[in-house]
Design a protein around this motif. Structure first.
Motif, PDB file in Angstrom:
ATOM      1  N   LYS A 162      -6.540   8.099  -7.751  1.00 11.10           N
ATOM      2  CA  LYS A 162      -7.801   7.372  -7.686  1.00 11.10           C
ATOM      3  C   LYS A 162      -7.625   5.935  -8.190  1.00 11.10           C
ATOM      4  O   LYS A 162      -8.213   4.999  -7.639  1.00 11.10           O
ATOM      5  CB  LYS A 162      -8.872   8.099  -8.506  1.00 11.10           C
ATOM      6  N   MET A 163      -6.809   5.763  -9.226  1.00  8.03           N
ATOM      7  CA  MET A 163      -6.558   4.419  -9.750  1.00  8.03           C
ATOM      8  C   MET A 163      -5.759   3.581  -8.768  1.00  8.03           C
ATOM      9  O   MET A 163      -5.818   2.349  -8.788  1.00  8.03           O
ATOM     10  CB  MET A 163      -5.822   4.508 -11.086  1.00  8.03           C
ATOM     11  N   LYS A 164      -5.001   4.243  -7.897  1.00 10.40           N
ATOM     12  CA  LYS A 164      -4.183   3.532  -6.911  1.00 10.40           C
ATOM     13  C   LYS A 164      -5.020   2.593  -6.070  1.00 10.40           C
ATOM     14  O   LYS A 164      -4.604   1.458  -5.770  1.00 10.40           O
ATOM     15  CB  LYS A 164      -3.454   4.563  -6.043  1.00 10.40           C
ATOM     16  N   VAL A 165      -6.214   3.012  -5.691  1.00 11.57           N
ATOM     17  CA  VAL A 165      -7.098   2.166  -4.875  1.00 11.57           C
ATOM     18  C   VAL A 165      -7.452   0.891  -5.639  1.00 11.57           C
ATOM     19  O   VAL A 165      -7.433  -0.214  -5.090  1.00 11.57           O
ATOM     20  CB  VAL A 165      -8.371   2.940  -4.485  1.00 11.57           C
ATOM     21  N   THR A 166      -7.749   1.032  -6.919  1.00 13.62           N
ATOM     22  CA  THR A 166      -8.051  -0.132  -7.753  1.00 13.62           C
ATOM     23  C   THR A 166      -6.879  -1.097  -7.787  1.00 13.62           C
ATOM     24  O   THR A 166      -7.041  -2.310  -7.604  1.00 13.62           O
ATOM     25  CB  THR A 166      -8.389   0.313  -9.187  1.00 13.62           C
ATOM     26  N   LEU A 167      -5.683  -0.566  -8.004  1.00 13.04           N
ATOM     27  CA  LEU A 167      -4.492  -1.411  -8.105  1.00 13.04           C
ATOM     28  C   LEU A 167      -4.183  -2.112  -6.794  1.00 13.04           C
ATOM     29  O   LEU A 167      -3.756  -3.271  -6.782  1.00 13.04           O
ATOM     30  CB  LEU A 167      -3.302  -0.564  -8.553  1.00 13.04           C
ATOM     31  N   ILE A 168      -4.395  -1.429  -5.682  1.00  9.96           N
ATOM     32  CA  ILE A 168      -4.144  -2.048  -4.376  1.00  9.96           C
ATOM     33  C   ILE A 168      -5.025  -3.274  -4.197  1.00  9.96           C
ATOM     34  O   ILE A 168      -4.551  -4.359  -3.830  1.00  9.96           O
ATOM     35  CB  ILE A 168      -4.389  -1.031  -3.239  1.00  9.96           C
ATOM     36  N   THR A 214       0.829  -1.206   0.000  1.00  7.97           N
ATOM     37  CA  THR A 214       0.000   0.000   0.000  1.00  7.97           C
ATOM     38  C   THR A 214       0.858   1.247   0.000  1.00  7.97           C
ATOM     39  O   THR A 214       0.604   2.194  -0.769  1.00  7.97           O
ATOM     40  CB  THR A 214      -0.929   0.011   1.229  1.00  7.97           C
ATOM     41  N   LEU A 215       1.889   1.280   0.842  1.00  8.89           N
ATOM     42  CA  LEU A 215       2.760   2.451   0.909  1.00  8.89           C
ATOM     43  C   LEU A 215       3.461   2.690  -0.419  1.00  8.89           C
ATOM     44  O   LEU A 215       3.535   3.833  -0.898  1.00  8.89           O
ATOM     45  CB  LEU A 215       3.791   2.261   2.028  1.00  8.89           C
TER      46      LEU A 215
END
Length: 203
Positions: free
Chosen positions: A97-103, A76-77
């Protein structure tokens, strides 16, 4: 190295504090713009720019206090630093915003890979705190992988079709509520496959 116990309140503050600070800063500056080196930055980017170092510091403090970090915390970090950094650098909120999807895709992929290899890795992380039969761990891992996949899809739908403010509320509170609801819904599974005291002692 075994994990050192810390106060649940301290742990919660370190894990959720940066998210709440992001929310507060965004709500305060969502309609504001700041000029820096000839470029205008809106409230979302300002909140992201603050969130990245704050999450980094809180994660390092958590590591210092407990002696370890979960692989998901590290992943996550890394994704926050990379995609949050891209959002700030390119002045484009879409990356964050896409970061949440990738996580959540990453989490689902890791759990799915473990199942394919016959190793429910969730058991390796939580078995000490949650004694359960192997069949229970397999079922829980499948459910959690599908849950994470659903969250990834839901995040994509929301950030692409809804307002920025609604997405921020979803990220701050919606994900937390959904995770809590999922965990509560597993009560029957945990009870059905829980190890008896003598089985735990033998293990």
């Amino acid at each position: 190295m075994s994990e050192r116990k810390i106060s649940p309140v301290v742990k919660a503050v370190l894990e959720w504090g940066p998210v709440l600070v992001f929310f507060v800063v965004y709500m305060k500056f969502k309609d504001a713009t700041v000029m820096f080196h000839g470029t205008e930055y809106h409230g979302f980017i300002l909140a992201t720019a603050l969130f990245i170092p704050l999450l980094t510091v809180c994660t390092l403090i958590l590591w210092k206090l407990t002696g370890r970090l979960a692989p998901m915390q590290i992943a996550t970090l890394v994704l926050v630093v990379v995609f949050g950094g891209l959002s700030v650098w390119l002045n484009d909120p879409r990356f964050f915003k896409m970061k949440v999807t990738l996580i959540y895709l990453l989490f689902a992929g890791i759990l799915g890979l473990g199942l394919m290899l016959g190793k429910p890795w969730l058991q390796l992380v939580l078995s000490d705190n949650l004694p359960m039969k192997p069949e229970g761990w397999t079922i829980l891992t499948k459910r959690l992988a599908l849950f994470f996949l659903g969250l990834a899809v839901l995040n994509e739908v929301i950030w692409r079709t809804q307002s920025e403010e609604l997405w921020v509320n979803f990220k701050t509170f919606g994900l937390m509520i959904l995770m809590f609801a999922f965990l509560m819904a597993q009560g029957g599974l945990l009870k059905r496959y829980a190890l008896e005291e003598d089985e735990t002692d033998e293990g």
